[in-house]
Design a protein around this motif. Structure first.
Motif, PDB file in Angstrom:
ATOM      1  N   THR A  60      44.928  31.120  36.424  1.00 55.80           N
ATOM      2  CA  THR A  60      43.593  31.622  36.766  1.00 55.80           C
ATOM      3  C   THR A  60      42.910  30.630  37.696  1.00 55.80           C
ATOM      4  O   THR A  60      43.245  29.443  37.728  1.00 55.80           O
ATOM      5  N   GLY A  61      41.944  31.128  38.436  1.00 57.89           N
ATOM      6  CA  GLY A  61      41.127  30.262  39.270  1.00 57.89           C
ATOM      7  C   GLY A  61      41.857  29.675  40.472  1.00 57.89           C
ATOM      8  O   GLY A  61      42.951  30.116  40.846  1.00 57.89           O
ATOM      9  N   LEU A  93      53.223  37.062  37.333  1.00 57.98           N
ATOM     10  CA  LEU A  93      53.699  36.243  36.217  1.00 57.98           C
ATOM     11  C   LEU A  93      53.040  36.660  34.909  1.00 57.98           C
ATOM     12  O   LEU A  93      53.717  36.845  33.890  1.00 57.98           O
ATOM     13  N   VAL A  94      51.731  36.830  34.925  1.00 55.01           N
ATOM     14  CA  VAL A  94      50.996  37.222  33.715  1.00 55.01           C
ATOM     15  C   VAL A  94      51.457  38.590  33.232  1.00 55.01           C
ATOM     16  O   VAL A  94      51.657  38.815  32.032  1.00 55.01           O
ATOM     17  N   ASP A  95      51.648  39.502  34.161  1.00 54.09           N
ATOM     18  CA  ASP A  95      52.124  40.841  33.807  1.00 54.09           C
ATOM     19  C   ASP A  95      53.510  40.778  33.161  1.00 54.09           C
ATOM     20  O   ASP A  95      53.751  41.381  32.114  1.00 54.09           O
ATOM     21  N   ARG A  96      54.429  40.058  33.799  1.00 54.69           N
ATOM     22  CA  ARG A  96      55.807  39.995  33.289  1.00 54.69           C
ATOM     23  C   ARG A  96      55.889  39.252  31.957  1.00 54.69           C
ATOM     24  O   ARG A  96      56.600  39.679  31.049  1.00 54.69           O
ATOM     25  N   THR A  97      55.176  38.148  31.829  1.00 61.61           N
ATOM     26  CA  THR A  97      55.247  37.403  30.573  1.00 61.61           C
ATOM     27  C   THR A  97      54.589  38.173  29.432  1.00 61.61           C
ATOM     28  O   THR A  97      55.077  38.146  28.306  1.00 61.61           O
ATOM     29  N   GLU A 133      44.271  18.994  34.985  1.00 61.31           N
ATOM     30  CA  GLU A 133      43.797  20.360  34.775  1.00 61.31           C
ATOM     31  C   GLU A 133      44.231  20.933  33.434  1.00 61.31           C
ATOM     32  O   GLU A 133      43.631  21.892  32.943  1.00 61.31           O
ATOM     33  N   ASP A 134      45.285  20.340  32.829  1.00 65.23           N
ATOM     34  CA  ASP A 134      45.738  20.801  31.514  1.00 65.23           C
ATOM     35  C   ASP A 134      45.565  19.724  30.443  1.00 65.23           C
ATOM     36  O   ASP A 134      46.313  19.659  29.480  1.00 65.23           O
ATOM     37  N   LEU A 187      46.013  28.421  26.225  1.00 63.61           N
ATOM     38  CA  LEU A 187      47.044  29.412  26.519  1.00 63.61           C
ATOM     39  C   LEU A 187      46.389  30.691  27.040  1.00 63.61           C
ATOM     40  O   LEU A 187      45.344  31.115  26.529  1.00 63.61           O
ATOM     41  N   HIS A 188      47.013  31.295  28.033  1.00 56.76           N
ATOM     42  CA  HIS A 188      46.450  32.515  28.621  1.00 56.76           C
ATOM     43  C   HIS A 188      46.671  33.729  27.722  1.00 56.76           C
ATOM     44  O   HIS A 188      45.784  34.565  27.571  1.00 56.76           O
ATOM     45  N   HIS A 189      47.866  33.839  27.146  1.00 58.62           N
ATOM     46  CA  HIS A 189      48.183  34.995  26.301  1.00 58.62           C
ATOM     47  C   HIS A 189      47.769  34.743  24.855  1.00 58.62           C
ATOM     48  O   HIS A 189      48.006  33.644  24.325  1.00 58.62           O
ATOM     49  N   PRO A 190      47.192  35.733  24.194  1.00 53.84           N
ATOM     50  CA  PRO A 190      46.876  35.587  22.776  1.00 53.84           C
ATOM     51  C   PRO A 190      48.153  35.366  21.965  1.00 53.84           C
ATOM     52  O   PRO A 190      49.212  35.914  22.285  1.00 53.84           O
TER      53      PRO A 190
END
Length: 197
Positions: free
Chosen positions: A27-28, A38-42, A68-69, A78-81
């Motif tokens: 993001t960002g 990537l977000v869609d596939r993961t 940044e992390d 984490l981006h995904h729940p």
């Protein structure tokens, strides 16, 4: 193959390792160029792994202070729940290799895992390092080409120009050698319960 063609299915894997899909990287301004894909596939891989009873491991990188992390900053999240439980967990890691100085090896062994799919960021760093160690430990390893990503490699003046992120990702996977299954799209990855792959 056309966009409407169905990918050839490959033998199932019994674990999914989601490497560093953290806010800072997807993001960002700091997002990898292929972040949306990537977000869609993961997300799809995670949903199908859960549905089919595979082990899902989210690796979460602990960056150094000021990065940044850096732990407990917005970019580190984490981006995904995550759906915590016996078949889904988060493992924090201090280095590129998800096995080094973490319980990942013991988790996979304890679950009876035989085959893993590895996805996430960055292709030539944490994804490759984790996949390489999985191969060295005797796991069957699938790295779906459209489910890992990285940043452009900056130019080296007098040596080489900028290397586009997509090229860097492809080379990183290719460098794993013939033991890894690197050409399967995410849609071709199938899952099963641990110990059944």
């Amino acid at each position: 193959m056309t966009d409407t063609a169905q990918p050839v299915q490959i033998p199932p894997v019994d674990a999914l390792i989601v490497v560093d899909v953290q806010s800072a990287f997807v993001t960002g301004a700091g997002a990898v160029p292929a972040a949306e894909r990537l977000v869609d596939r993961t997300a799809d891989l995670i949903a199908r792994a859960r549905r089919d009873g595979a082990l899902v491991v989210h690796l979460q990188n602990d960056g150094p202070p000021g990065s940044e992390d850096e732990p407990h900053t917005p970019g580190w999240e984490l981006h995904h729940p995550v759906e915590p439980g016996p078949l889904e967990l988060v493992i924090r890691k201090p280095e590129d290799d998800g096995f080094r100085r973490t319980p990942l090896g013991g988790v996979l062994t304890g679950a009876g895992v035989r085959a893993v799919a590895v996805c996430g960021v960055m292709s030539e760093m944490c994804v490759q390092a984790t996949a390489r160690t999985a191969l060295a430990r005797g796991y069957r390893v699938v790295v779906p080409y459209d489910a890992h990503a990285t940043q452009d490699v900056p130019a080296a003046p007098g040596i080489a120009g900028t290397i586009p992120a997509a090229t860097a990702s492809r080379v990183a996977a290719y460098a794993l050698g013939s033991d890894a299954e690197i050409t399967a799209p995410a849609a071709a990855v199938t899952f099963t319960a641990p110990g059944k792959a």
